[in-house]
Design a protein around this motif. Structure first.
Motif, mmCIF file in Angstrom:
data_model
loop_
_atom_site.group_PDB
_atom_site.id
_atom_site.type_symbol
_atom_site.label_atom_id
_atom_site.label_comp_id
_atom_site.label_asym_id
_atom_site.label_seq_id
_atom_site.Cartn_x
_atom_site.Cartn_y
_atom_site.Cartn_z
ATOM 1 N N THR A 339 0.861 -1.180 0.000
ATOM 2 C CA THR A 339 0.000 0.000 0.000
ATOM 3 C C THR A 339 0.899 1.233 0.000
ATOM 4 O O THR A 339 1.874 1.291 0.759
ATOM 5 C CB THR A 339 -0.905 0.021 1.237
ATOM 6 N N ALA A 354 3.726 4.011 -6.744
ATOM 7 C CA ALA A 354 3.015 2.742 -6.935
ATOM 8 C C ALA A 354 3.272 2.177 -8.327
ATOM 9 O O ALA A 354 3.488 0.968 -8.492
ATOM 10 C CB ALA A 354 1.519 2.941 -6.706
ATOM 11 N N ALA A 365 -1.755 -3.000 -3.373
ATOM 12 C CA ALA A 365 -3.022 -3.226 -2.689
ATOM 13 C C ALA A 365 -3.876 -1.973 -2.658
ATOM 14 O O ALA A 365 -5.104 -2.050 -2.794
ATOM 15 C CB ALA A 365 -2.753 -3.716 -1.258
ATOM 16 N N ASP A 366 -3.247 -0.809 -2.473
ATOM 17 C CA ASP A 366 -4.023 0.424 -2.356
ATOM 18 C C ASP A 366 -3.096 1.610 -2.569
ATOM 19 O O ASP A 366 -1.886 1.533 -2.313
ATOM 20 C CB ASP A 366 -4.686 0.514 -0.976
ATOM 21 N N THR A 411 3.308 -1.171 4.059
ATOM 22 C CA THR A 411 2.675 0.118 3.769
ATOM 23 C C THR A 411 3.731 1.215 3.710
ATOM 24 O O THR A 411 4.483 1.421 4.676
ATOM 25 C CB THR A 411 1.635 0.464 4.851
#
Length: 422
Positions: A339, A354, A365-366, A411
């Motif tokens: 993430t 990303a 993922a996000d 993350t």
């Protein structure tokens, strides 16, 4: 005949390794290899910017990949004005090879074998003499043949770096910041730098890494390595990777600084860049060809230590030398969902990072935003430590890691430092 290389091998020691004599890898060639990290982001277009030349005696494709990198101090590609600007003097004629080293690459692991320019060898035409004269005898093909017959290593590609390439790469990334405890002034190197922190352009940077009067050989190597780490940070920073104008400029300048054999494809260039990442990130082994000081007539030269060189040459040829490089935790990008959250205040930065990670195989993922923060932080659970370290190696700039139970996957919280130079 060239003058002997007086700084061929100060004694240094590495952590956990036996003491060995290492010849410094000349800054000119290493800088351009680091720049390839960014250049490959432009793929086939960047590859097309590199001039090609015919090189005989190269082996076919295989693993590991063996690339012969040659740095020439010829001024032939510099105008008289450029020679004066860089304070490098006039070209005395002939092709001079200032740096010769072999990169053996498998994935992100790399091993580097330096060939001292004063190494006394039998060259491609049967003559004996310094290895750095081989290209003057028969071009790059002669040097490839000379090293292959000396070492038994199947060289697959040949890369030449021009003298002016160093300055161009530094300027393409907007200069490099260094901090000096004392002022440096040296007319021969063309520099007059005050004490304190400052950003060096290409001309001053070239003088800074060339200056010989301010320290001894070992200290000079350390100074050059510190500069290279700073330059690597500039190349890998968001201000370069996510700035199309700067990235294109870097590709243009690097492409103009290199000449490759005709068989080096964009895929081969990408493999070379991955190896350069390992070189910058520590997943590497550095060796020099074992030799002893001697004399050939009136000249001081280096003679091959055959007993020590044989096992080393074989380890490079079959790639077993790479087992010493480390850097392999068994975790692969496809196993690490990530993430990415933007706390840098730079619009679109999370999406750009990303995309960078996704392009290297990480499932995303996000993507979103988080509270503003100064430094980039990667959060992970205890079981995700190895994956977080792998992601950290991909993120430009300084990164902190934090173990926590508050996340379910690795993350990335991007901080202002990730966009500070953007």
């Amino acid at each position: 005949m060239t003058e002997p290389d007086e700084d061929w091998g100060p004694t240094v020691s590495g952590r956990g390794r036996r003491r060995r004599r290492l010849r410094p890898l000349r800054t000119l060639a290493i800088v351009v290899l680091i720049a390839l990290i960014a250049v490959t982001a432009l793929g086939f277009w960047a590859s097309s910017r590199i001039p090609r030349q015919d090189v005989d005696g190269l082996a076919g494709a295989g693993r590991p990949m063996h690339v012969l990198v040659v740095g020439s101090d010829s001024r032939a590609d510099l105008t008289r004005e450029q020679q004066n600007e860089l304070t490098v003097g006039r070209d005395e004629g002939g092709l001079r090879t200032d740096t010769i080293f072999l990169m053996t690459i498998r994935g992100s692991r790399v091993a580097v074998l330096a060939f001292p320019r004063d190494l006394w060898v039998t060259r491609c035409d049967g003559s004996t003499g310094r290895i750095n004269a081989a290209e003057a005898i028969g071009g790059p093909s002669c040097l490839v043949t000379t090293i292959r017959e000396l070492s038994g290593i199947p060289i697959q590609h040949h890369l030449t770096v021009s003298f002016g390439g160093f300055r161009e790469v530094v300027d393409a990334v907007g200069g490099v910041e260094i901090c000096l405890e004392d002022a440096i002034s040296d007319r021969d190197a063309g520099i007059d730098l005050p004490a304190g922190c400052q950003r060096l352009d290409g001309v001053d940077a070239l003088g800074y890494v060339r200056v010989r009067k301010i320290d001894n050989d070992l200290q000079r190597i350390q100074r050059q390595q510190t500069f290279l780490r700073a330059l690597a940070g500039e190349v890998a920073s968001p201000s370069t990777l996510f700035n199309p104008v700067r990235l294109v400029s870097l590709a243009n300048e690097t492409g103009g600084a290199l000449t490759a054999d005709r068989g080096l494809s964009p895929i081969g260039l990408a493999r070379l860049a991955l190896g350069a990442r390992g070189l910058a990130g520590g997943a590497s082994v550095t060796e020099t060809v074992p030799s002893t000081i001697g004399r050939a007539g009136e000249a001081s030269v280096l003679f091959l230590d055959e007993a020590a060189a044989g096992p080393l040459f074989r380890a490079f040829a079959d790639g077993s030398i790479l087992d010493q490089a480390g850097g392999d935790t068994g975790v692969r990008p496809e196993d690490v969902p990530v993430t990415v959250l933007n706390g840098a205040g730079a619009p679109g930065l999370a999406r750009q990072v990303a995309d960078l990670l996704e392009g290297r195989g990480y499932p995303i993922a996000d993507v979103g935003n988080t509270d503003p923060r100064d430094r980039t932080l990667i959060q992970h659970t205890a079981a995700q430590r190895a994956g977080a370290e792998l992601v950290a190696s991909e993120i430009p700039g300084d990164v902190d890691l934090e173990e926590t139970s508050s996340v379910t996957q690795v993350t990335v919280l991007l901080g202002r430092n990730a966009a500070a130079r953007g």
